[in-house]
Design a protein around this motif. Structure first.
Motif, short mmCIF file in Angstrom:
data_model
loop_
_atom_site.label_atom_id
_atom_site.label_comp_id
_atom_site.label_asym_id
_atom_site.label_seq_id
_atom_site.Cartn_x
_atom_site.Cartn_y
_atom_site.Cartn_z
N SER A 30 4.87 13.77 -0.80
CA SER A 30 5.94 14.94 -0.85
C SER A 30 6.79 15.29 -1.83
O SER A 30 7.50 16.05 -1.92
N GLY A 31 6.90 14.17 -2.79
CA GLY A 31 7.83 14.45 -3.59
C GLY A 31 7.47 14.23 -5.18
O GLY A 31 6.17 14.61 -5.64
N THR A 32 8.17 13.14 -5.84
CA THR A 32 7.84 12.99 -7.32
C THR A 32 6.67 12.04 -7.50
O THR A 32 5.96 12.07 -8.57
N GLY A 33 6.31 11.23 -6.56
CA GLY A 33 4.99 10.38 -6.70
C GLY A 33 5.14 9.31 -7.69
O GLY A 33 4.21 9.14 -8.35
N SER A 34 6.27 8.62 -7.87
CA SER A 34 6.33 7.70 -8.90
C SER A 34 5.65 6.50 -8.34
O SER A 34 4.96 5.74 -9.13
N ASN A 35 5.53 6.22 -6.86
CA ASN A 35 4.79 4.92 -6.64
C ASN A 35 3.10 5.59 -6.94
O ASN A 35 2.35 4.53 -7.29
N LEU A 36 2.87 6.75 -6.37
CA LEU A 36 1.59 7.05 -6.92
C LEU A 36 1.14 6.91 -8.39
O LEU A 36 0.06 6.36 -8.78
N LEU A 60 20.06 1.62 -5.21
CA LEU A 60 19.24 0.71 -4.46
C LEU A 60 17.79 1.09 -4.13
O LEU A 60 16.79 0.37 -4.51
N HIS A 61 17.78 2.40 -3.92
CA HIS A 61 16.36 3.02 -3.75
C HIS A 61 15.43 2.78 -5.20
O HIS A 61 14.22 2.40 -5.13
N GLU A 62 15.96 2.80 -6.19
CA GLU A 62 15.22 2.76 -7.54
C GLU A 62 14.74 1.53 -7.62
O GLU A 62 13.84 1.03 -8.19
N ASN A 99 0.68 2.94 4.78
CA ASN A 99 2.18 3.61 4.51
C ASN A 99 2.98 2.59 3.76
O ASN A 99 2.71 1.45 3.86
N THR A 100 3.86 3.34 2.76
CA THR A 100 4.81 2.36 2.38
C THR A 100 6.12 2.83 2.85
O THR A 100 6.33 3.89 2.97
N HIS A 101 7.08 1.66 2.80
CA HIS A 101 8.34 2.27 3.41
C HIS A 101 9.51 1.35 2.78
O HIS A 101 9.24 0.20 2.57
N PRO A 102 10.47 2.02 2.19
CA PRO A 102 11.52 1.52 1.69
C PRO A 102 12.63 0.66 2.34
O PRO A 102 14.04 0.64 2.37
N ALA A 103 12.18 -0.30 3.24
CA ALA A 103 13.10 -1.06 4.16
C ALA A 103 12.05 -2.23 4.82
O ALA A 103 10.84 -2.04 4.61
N SER A 163 2.41 7.77 0.31
CA SER A 163 3.06 7.45 -0.64
C SER A 163 4.24 8.42 -0.82
O SER A 163 4.30 9.08 -1.52
N GLY A 164 5.31 8.08 -0.08
CA GLY A 164 6.45 9.20 -0.09
C GLY A 164 5.99 10.48 0.63
O GLY A 164 6.42 11.51 0.24
N PHE A 165 4.91 10.22 1.68
CA PHE A 165 4.69 11.56 2.24
C PHE A 165 5.72 11.56 3.64
O PHE A 165 5.64 10.96 4.52
N MET A 166 6.54 12.85 3.65
CA MET A 166 7.83 12.83 4.47
C MET A 166 7.35 13.54 5.68
O MET A 166 8.30 13.95 6.60
N ARG A 167 6.05 13.64 6.28
CA ARG A 167 5.76 14.30 7.41
C ARG A 167 5.21 13.36 8.29
O ARG A 167 4.36 12.54 7.83
N ILE A 227 14.37 -0.77 -5.29
CA ILE A 227 13.55 -1.12 -4.19
C ILE A 227 12.01 -0.59 -4.53
O ILE A 227 11.06 -1.24 -4.50
N LYS A 228 12.05 0.67 -5.17
CA LYS A 228 10.75 1.41 -5.69
C LYS A 228 9.93 0.38 -6.84
O LYS A 228 8.75 0.60 -6.86
N LEU A 229 10.66 -0.26 -7.66
CA LEU A 229 10.29 -1.12 -8.40
C LEU A 229 9.33 -2.04 -8.04
O LEU A 229 8.02 -2.56 -8.19
N VAL A 230 9.81 -2.52 -6.67
CA VAL A 230 8.83 -3.65 -6.06
C VAL A 230 7.98 -2.90 -5.18
O VAL A 230 6.79 -3.41 -4.97
N GLU A 231 8.23 -1.68 -4.66
CA GLU A 231 7.65 -1.08 -3.93
C GLU A 231 6.28 -0.57 -4.67
O GLU A 231 5.10 -0.82 -4.08
N ARG A 232 6.46 -0.22 -5.63
CA ARG A 232 5.18 0.06 -6.47
C ARG A 232 4.10 -1.11 -6.91
O ARG A 232 3.08 -0.93 -7.07
C1 GRF Z 1 9.23 5.73 -1.57
O1 GRF Z 1 10.45 4.77 -1.47
C2 GRF Z 1 8.81 5.76 -0.08
O2 GRF Z 1 8.55 4.49 0.40
C3 GRF Z 1 9.69 6.93 0.50
O3 GRF Z 1 9.98 7.71 -0.58
C4 GRF Z 1 9.52 7.06 -1.73
C5 GRF Z 1 8.83 7.87 -2.57
O4 GRF Z 1 9.09 7.83 -3.91
N1 GRF Z 1 9.23 7.05 1.69
P1 GRF Z 1 8.09 8.53 -5.08
O5 GRF Z 1 7.69 10.01 -4.40
O6 GRF Z 1 6.91 7.52 -4.94
O7 GRF Z 1 8.61 8.43 -6.18
#
Ligand code: GRF
Length: 197
Positions: A8-14, A165-167, A106-110, A86-90, A169-174
């Motif tokens: 839904s957004g920037t897709g940095s995890n993607l 904090l989210h940044e 799904n990935t979730h930042p918690a 991956s950051g799909f917000m629906r 977390i995202k380092l680990v999430e990726r």
């Molecule tokens: C991630 O932390 C995901 O878990 C959350 O939104 C973020 C998406 O980031 N739901 P990005 O679009 O991959 O940068």
């Protein structure tokens, strides 16, 4: 292993997944990247990487059921082994979950089951926990529920903002998303990847 990634957004995890595939470190085929609204950077960067993209614009449908059916149809066209949110917000409807039963990741930042929902990072900070993190899990019809595959903790530091904090977390999430996909791809190769729910 064919994957479709929803953003839904920037897709940095993607992007981490794209980079790992490009570097030959992750043996998956990104069949397509889809979004729920036009103009996302996630779709833009995928197109730039030569990946098929599609948009099923939530606002273009008269109700959620119609949108959900269109999304299901668009994803199914790519015949994915795994669908990655991956950051799909629906929230998707049960019809989508049924169509991709046990294949929807799904990935979730918690650290689920703590702090589900759209504001997992903010909610963890508001509660005052000292440790949060991220979770990769098979998604079911609930909000951020379903069998957990991998989790990693991230400490909340003095002076953290939701963004800082989210940044972190995202380092680990990726990393966690890429390593989870690598395990699933290996299982797929040996015929062991069975849909779970
Ligand atoms: C991630 O932390 C995901 O878990 C959350 O939104 C973020 C998406 O980031 N739901 P990005 O679009 O991959 O940068």
């Amino acid at each position: 292993m064919r994957i479709v990634v929803l953003v839904s957004g920037t897709g940095s995890n993607l992007q981490a997944v794209i980079d790992a595939v490009t570097a030959g470190e992750l043996d998956v085929e990104i069949a397509a990247v889809g979004a729920d609204r036009p103009g996302t950077y996630g779709v833009e960067r995928s197109a730039a990487a030569g990946i098929d993209t599609f948009v099923v614009d939530f606002k273009a449908y008269s109700d959620r059921a119609e949108w959900n059916a269109a999304l299901t149809h668009a994803v199914a066209a790519y015949n994915p082994d795994v669908v990655v949110s991956s950051g799909f917000m629906r929230i998707v409807s049960p019809g989508f979950i049924e169509a991709f039963e046990g294949k929807y990741l799904n990935t979730h930042p918690a650290l689920l089951p703590a702090f589900p929902g759209a504001h997992g990072v903010r909610d963890a900070m508001a509660y005052g926990v000292k440790v949060t993190g991220c979770t990769v899990h098979w998604a079911d019809a609930g909000v951020d529920t379903g069998p957990i595959i991998a989790q990693e903790a991230v400490a909340i530091e003095d002076g953290d903002t939701e963004e800082s904090l989210h940044e972190r977390i995202k380092l680990v999430e990726r990393r966690l998303l890429v390593s989870t996909l690598a395990v699933l791809a290996a299982e797929h190769k040996t015929g062991q990847l069975a849909p779970r729910s």
